[in-house]
Design an enzyme around this catalytic site. Sequence first.
Site: not given
Length: 140
Positions: A11, A117, A128
């Site tokens: 992130k 994540h 994803e």
Amino acid sequence: MAIERTFSIIKPDATRRNLTGAINAKIEQAGLRIIAQKRVRMTREQAETFYGVHRERPFFGELVDTMTAGPVVVQVLEGDNAIKTYRDIMGATNPANADAGTIRKEFAVSVGENSVHGSDAPETAAVEIAQWFSGNDIVG
């Protein structure tokens, strides 16, 4: 054990602090292989799609803002029991509750800026991965 794939995001809070290499080292030390990886700037639309499952939650807007605040590194990881293995090395969502040696215990700033994540199930991982990578991008 079965070889499986999972999806990871490093992130913005972690990329801003130049932690990509340190996080990748933890991933590889856990026995996972990084078979696809790229640094991208997530658009608001991409973040809203990716986190759409949380759209009705009170933290959705803040989550989208956090994920679009800077570059991220999206990855496909592969290995024995990859989803569980990665979730174990990520640590608890709240870094205060994460076990010693996990990514979030060592690198996370807060619950909102928790550095990584990871997919929570094979079905989620497939969706994803498909959002960020095509077949030619993944080289095992």
